[in-house]
Design a protein around this motif. Structure first.
Motif, PDB file in Angstrom:
ATOM      1  N   LYS A 206      45.799  42.681  41.555  1.00 15.48           N
ATOM      2  CA  LYS A 206      46.331  41.855  42.641  1.00 15.48           C
ATOM      3  C   LYS A 206      46.750  40.538  42.007  1.00 15.48           C
ATOM      4  CE  LYS A 206      45.486  40.297  47.352  1.00 15.48           C
ATOM      5  NZ  LYS A 206      44.570  40.326  48.512  1.00 15.48           N
TER       6      LYS A 206
ATOM      7  N   SER B 287      46.464  35.688  44.818  1.00 13.38           N
ATOM      8  CA  SER B 287      45.585  35.700  45.987  1.00 13.38           C
ATOM      9  C   SER B 287      45.375  34.275  46.485  1.00 13.38           C
ATOM     10  CB  SER B 287      44.233  36.325  45.642  1.00 13.38           C
ATOM     11  OG  SER B 287      43.299  36.118  46.700  1.00 13.38           O
TER      12      SER B 287
ATOM     13  N   GLN C  57      42.917  33.876  48.801  1.00 12.18           N
ATOM     14  CA  GLN C  57      41.625  34.056  49.468  1.00 12.18           C
ATOM     15  C   GLN C  57      40.513  34.091  48.426  1.00 12.18           C
ATOM     16  OE1 GLN C  57      42.925  37.708  51.443  1.00 12.18           O
ATOM     17  NE2 GLN C  57      42.846  36.650  53.401  1.00 12.18           N
TER      18      GLN C  57
ATOM     19  N   ASP D  41      39.228  37.929  43.925  1.00 12.22           N
ATOM     20  CA  ASP D  41      39.723  38.346  45.234  1.00 12.22           C
ATOM     21  C   ASP D  41      38.866  39.502  45.734  1.00 12.22           C
ATOM     22  OD1 ASP D  41      42.295  38.370  47.190  1.00 12.22           O
ATOM     23  OD2 ASP D  41      41.632  40.419  46.781  1.00 12.22           O
TER      24      ASP D  41
ATOM     25  N   SER E  25      42.460  39.760  39.423  1.00  8.11           N
ATOM     26  CA  SER E  25      43.092  38.764  40.304  1.00  8.11           C
ATOM     27  C   SER E  25      43.322  37.501  39.476  1.00  8.11           C
ATOM     28  CB  SER E  25      42.217  38.484  41.532  1.00  8.11           C
ATOM     29  OG  SER E  25      40.849  38.330  41.174  1.00  8.11           O
TER      30      SER E  25
ATOM     31  N   VAL F 272      44.138  33.324  41.493  1.00 10.00           N
ATOM     32  CA  VAL F 272      43.522  33.069  42.799  1.00 10.00           C
ATOM     33  C   VAL F 272      43.699  31.584  43.091  1.00 10.00           C
ATOM     34  CG1 VAL F 272      41.427  33.197  44.173  1.00 10.00           C
ATOM     35  CG2 VAL F 272      41.838  34.897  42.390  1.00 10.00           C
TER      36      VAL F 272
END
Length: 360
Positions: free
Chosen positions: A37, A40, A42, A52, A72, A75
């Motif tokens: 990912k 991110s 989050q 993440d 991730s 982030v």
């Protein structure tokens, strides 16, 4: 080695579920699957490291060896955003993403790259979807969530599909239309899909809406509310598909209670009549508000029926709003939900066509 970037115009469209479903299907077919990912917004702390949560969930479910923080690479925390606005950020975030993708791609047949919350995300830090896709030079599969209740029938899915095509500037491989109410499936397949394909957008699948997949577990409701569990502490994995508010007379509430299966009923702790009525229908948990303790008779009956009883200090309206804020936004964390979603993909997604278009 092939790569596929999975994104969506709107939030909570089903990107993580689709990434996971495709990954499991590809693994079952013997492919060595990687996952990342790239961006991110989050941040999720584990062991002092930022990662993440969705990426970590996919990593664990696919049985990947990579540490979760490597999946991730960008982030975006409040500190990073402050540095970007101040012009003091020393990291090259896009370079971090490309390096992470190269690292995760080693010895893989296919790498699935899950986009961020929505296609509008990342502009402030130079990591919007188009910038990342162009830097990685990858084809994109966009998930479009059908929303017949809030839009003119079919309008939102058409707008989102055409917006994805416009924003991705030739990188769009095609779409999956998700969460279509069963009464609208024929319309989408017979009217919407031909229109999109006439406009150069391939549709690989039309997935029906399934309330079970968007259900919350009792444990997730406990977490959302900070609730005290009075009965059913061993039932935290049971799923709640519907929410019902018991703020009316029993005569008015009963017809609704009978229609809704596997529900959570929110009512005042002093509404013994509503609680008793709910327990005689398909109820997964009672959420009792106002910190008002129920009677021993209600607790005993709930235990007999394996119904969780939760106690919260909030008003009924406050409790409902808190749970509504997370309803339908959970991952496929329960094995039953994951199996059900995989079965849906097998029936409604043209997996073979997708692989052909990816050159696999």
């Amino acid at each position: 080695m092939k790569r596929l970037y999975i994104t969506s115009v709107s939030t909570y469209a089903g990107k993580t579920a689709l990434s996971l479903g495709l990954g499991l299907r590809m693994q079952a077919a013997g492919y060595n699957v990687g996952y990342l990912k790239p961006v991110s917004t989050q941040p999720y702390m584990v062991g002092g490291r930022v990662l993440d949560e969705d990426a970590d969930f996919v990593r664990r479910t696919l049985g990947l060896d990579s540490p979760p923080w490597e999946l991730s690479p960008a982030v975006i925390t409040g500190d990073i955003l402050d540095e970007v606005m101040a012009g003091t950020l020393e990291r090259d975030l896009l370079a971090d993403v490309t390096q992470a993708v190269e690292a995760v791609s080693e010895d893989k047949d296919i790498v699935l790259l899950e986009g961020g919350a929505s296609m509008r995300e990342g502009y402030a830090v130079g990591l919007n979807t188009l910038s990342v896709v162009e830097a990685l030079d990858v084809p994109v599969l966009s998930v479009v969530s059908y929303n017949g209740e809030e839009c003119v029938t079919g309008m939102c899915v058409l707008d989102d599909a055409l917006a994805a095509q416009k924003r991705l500037e030739g990188h769009l491989l095609g779409l999956v239309i998700n969460a279509v109410p069963r009464e609208d499936l024929a319309y989408v397949r017979e009217r919407v899909v031909p229109f999109l394909e006439k406009n150069g957008i391939k549709v690989y699948g039309v997935l029906p809406y399934d309330p079970y997949l968007r259900a919350l577990s009792v444990g997730e409701i406990v977490s959302a509310l900070g609730a005290k569990v009075l009965t059913g502490s061993h039932l935290m994995e049971r799923l709640v598909e519907h929410m019902s508010v018991g703020a009316m007379s029993v005569e008015a509430a009963l017809p609704r209670f009978r229609r809704q299966l596997n529900k959570a009923v929110f009512t005042g702790g002093d509404r013994t009549d509503i609680q008793a009525a709910a327990l005689e229908t398909s109820t997964t948990c009672l959420v009792l508000t106002g910190n008002l303790q129920p009677t021993s008779t209600i607790l005993k009956r709930a235990e007999e029926l394996n119904v969780s009883v939760l106690l919260v200090p909030d008003s009924t309206l406050e409790a409902v709003e808190k749970v509504e804020g997370v309803f339908g936004k959970t991952s496929l964390g329960q094995p039953e939900k994951l199996s059900r979603f995989q079965a849906m993909l097998s029936e409604h997604l043209d997996y073979a066509e997708l692989l052909r278009d990816l050159g696999i």
